[in-house]
Design a protein around this motif. Structure first.
Motif, PDB file in Angstrom:
ATOM      1  N   UNK A 107       0.822  -1.209   0.000  1.00  0.00           N
ATOM      2  CA  UNK A 107       0.000   0.000   0.000  1.00  0.00           C
ATOM      3  C   UNK A 107       0.856   1.258   0.000  1.00  0.00           C
ATOM      4  N   UNK A 108       1.917   1.274   0.771  1.00  0.00           N
ATOM      5  CA  UNK A 108       2.799   2.440   0.778  1.00  0.00           C
ATOM      6  C   UNK A 108       3.531   2.593  -0.549  1.00  0.00           C
ATOM      7  N   UNK A 109       3.781   1.485  -1.218  1.00  0.00           N
ATOM      8  CA  UNK A 109       4.465   1.537  -2.505  1.00  0.00           C
ATOM      9  C   UNK A 109       3.626   2.246  -3.563  1.00  0.00           C
ATOM     10  N   UNK A 110       2.320   2.135  -3.486  1.00  0.00           N
ATOM     11  CA  UNK A 110       1.437   2.759  -4.485  1.00  0.00           C
ATOM     12  C   UNK A 110       0.887   4.103  -4.011  1.00  0.00           C
ATOM     13  N   UNK A 125      -6.634  -0.908  -1.388  1.00  0.00           N
ATOM     14  CA  UNK A 125      -6.895  -1.660  -0.167  1.00  0.00           C
ATOM     15  C   UNK A 125      -7.574  -2.992  -0.480  1.00  0.00           C
ATOM     16  N   UNK A 126      -8.450  -2.998  -1.470  1.00  0.00           N
ATOM     17  CA  UNK A 126      -9.158  -4.234  -1.829  1.00  0.00           C
ATOM     18  C   UNK A 126      -8.196  -5.253  -2.443  1.00  0.00           C
ATOM     19  N   UNK A 127      -7.474  -4.822  -3.476  1.00  0.00           N
ATOM     20  CA  UNK A 127      -6.697  -5.781  -4.261  1.00  0.00           C
ATOM     21  C   UNK A 127      -5.315  -6.066  -3.655  1.00  0.00           C
ATOM     22  N   UNK A 128      -4.645  -5.049  -3.115  1.00  0.00           N
ATOM     23  CA  UNK A 128      -3.310  -5.247  -2.561  1.00  0.00           C
ATOM     24  C   UNK A 128      -3.348  -5.551  -1.069  1.00  0.00           C
ATOM     25  N   UNK A 129      -4.112  -4.721  -0.324  1.00  0.00           N
ATOM     26  CA  UNK A 129      -4.132  -4.883   1.123  1.00  0.00           C
ATOM     27  C   UNK A 129      -4.906  -6.091   1.594  1.00  0.00           C
ATOM     28  N   UNK A 130      -5.931  -6.503   0.839  1.00  0.00           N
ATOM     29  CA  UNK A 130      -6.789  -7.604   1.285  1.00  0.00           C
ATOM     30  C   UNK A 130      -6.577  -8.869   0.458  1.00  0.00           C
TER      31      UNK A 130
END
Length: 342
Positions: A107-110, A125-130
């Motif tokens: 998330x911090x990378x994007x 948050x949906x695709x990367x974080x979850x």
């Protein structure tokens, strides 16, 4: 000055230690709450919603990487509460710690923003974080059960989806709510308290009816989510989604209402489809609405600043004579020096 610097250096480890212990306590408490409603599939214990993963991701986003020992400590205590101490416990702790850290780094990378004020933040948050990061915890967790002999290797893919979806739902429902509450203004403005009270009353009647009625009317929750997102953005929509998910999980584990008479596979699929659809609707819709409201405020502020600049510029210029006023003055001067024709 030296004393102030020394005090700050001493207080920094103390503050970090308190934060680590607080994260561990919240993780463990959320795990105990999540284990109140659980399923056992082929000897593996999993929950439809695993809130500790959402708490871990939110803690990392708010406090930073320095709080990761609290996640490990909370995960260790949670695992020891349901299984005796054995070498495989280390694998569960590593998986439950690595997944939130991976989510934080992605998330911090994007360029993720904690206020979720853009659609790209909600999608990240949906695709990367979850969806992406929880692959780690699910794979490691189920793999550890297979290695210790608690699950046949052929049943790996039977248990893995349930574990993965539970961790994913924890991030989708719990993390946005904690981020929204952390960034909200306190005390909140009470300009729409009557509407908020009305929405709470409707939710307390509609959601229990939809999740426990045998008429299969779960779709009635979605208009409430849209109302909450339109009027109260992320906080309102995620609170409604959390309340509905909890009641739906209770109904599913009790096998009542729209979940009665279903097999374990059908019940799990229906519950997770409902919870996932609600979480995505609440999160993405509120992100879009917040982004549009912020754009509108920016445009209005820019217009106001432009009007103020024009007002200052015009206030400093001398008044210019209008064209018809100059012609009138010239005509009067000429008329005074000329005689009228006979």
């Amino acid at each position: 000055m030296a004393a102030v610097v020394r005090n700050r250096q001493l207080s920094s480890p103390v503050v970090t230690g308190v934060q680590v212990l607080a994260v561990a306590a919240c993780y463990y408490a959320a795990a105990r709450l999540g284990l109140l409603r659980q399923y056992v599939v082929d000897g593996a214990v999993f929950t439809p919603i695993w809130p500790p993963t959402g708490i871990a991701v939110a803690a990392l986003l708010i406090l930073g990487l320095r709080c990761w020992p609290g996640i490990s400590l909370g995960a260790l205590l949670a695992v020891l509460s349901i299984t005796p101490l054995r070498p495989t416990v280390v694998g569960n702790v590593v998986g439950n710690t690595a997944a939130p850290i991976c989510s934080y780094l992605l998330l911090r990378q994007v360029g993720f923003r904690n206020d979720l004020s853009r659609l790209r933040d909600g999608a990240a948050l949906v695709f990367l974080g979850a969806l992406a990061s929880t692959l780690i915890s699910a794979t490691v967790g189920v793999g550890v059960i297979v290695l210790r002999g608690g699950l046949p290797a052929g049943d790996f893919w039977t248990v893995w989806p349930a574990w993965w979806v539970g961790d994913t739902m924890g991030v989708l429902i719990v993390t946005p709510l904690l981020l929204a509450l952390h960034g909200a203004r306190w005390p909140p403005r009470m300009s729409r308290w009557k509407e908020a009270l009305g929405m709470i009353l409707v939710a307390c009647v509609l959601i229990p009816f939809a999740t426990h009625s045998s008429l299969s009317v779960l779709f009635l929750v979605y208009p409430l989510l849209i109302w909450a997102a339109l009027r109260f953005q992320l906080v309102g929509s995620m609170l409604c989604a959390l309340f509905a998910s909890v009641l739906a999980t209770v109904a599913a584990t009790d096998e009542v209402g729209p979940f009665a008479g279903l097999s374990h596979t059908e019940l799990m699929f229906k519950l997770q489809a409902f919870n996932g659809g609600m979480a995505l609707t609440a999160l993405l819709l509120s992100s879009v609405i917040t982004e549009q409201l912020n754009t509108r405020r920016s445009v209005e502020q820019a217009c106001q600043e432009l009007a103020e600049v024009l007002e200052h510029l015009t206030a400093g210029e001398p008044r210019r004579a209008l064209p018809h006023e100059g012609e009138g003055e010239e005509g009067e001067g000429d008329g005074g020096g000329r005689q009228s024709p006979p």
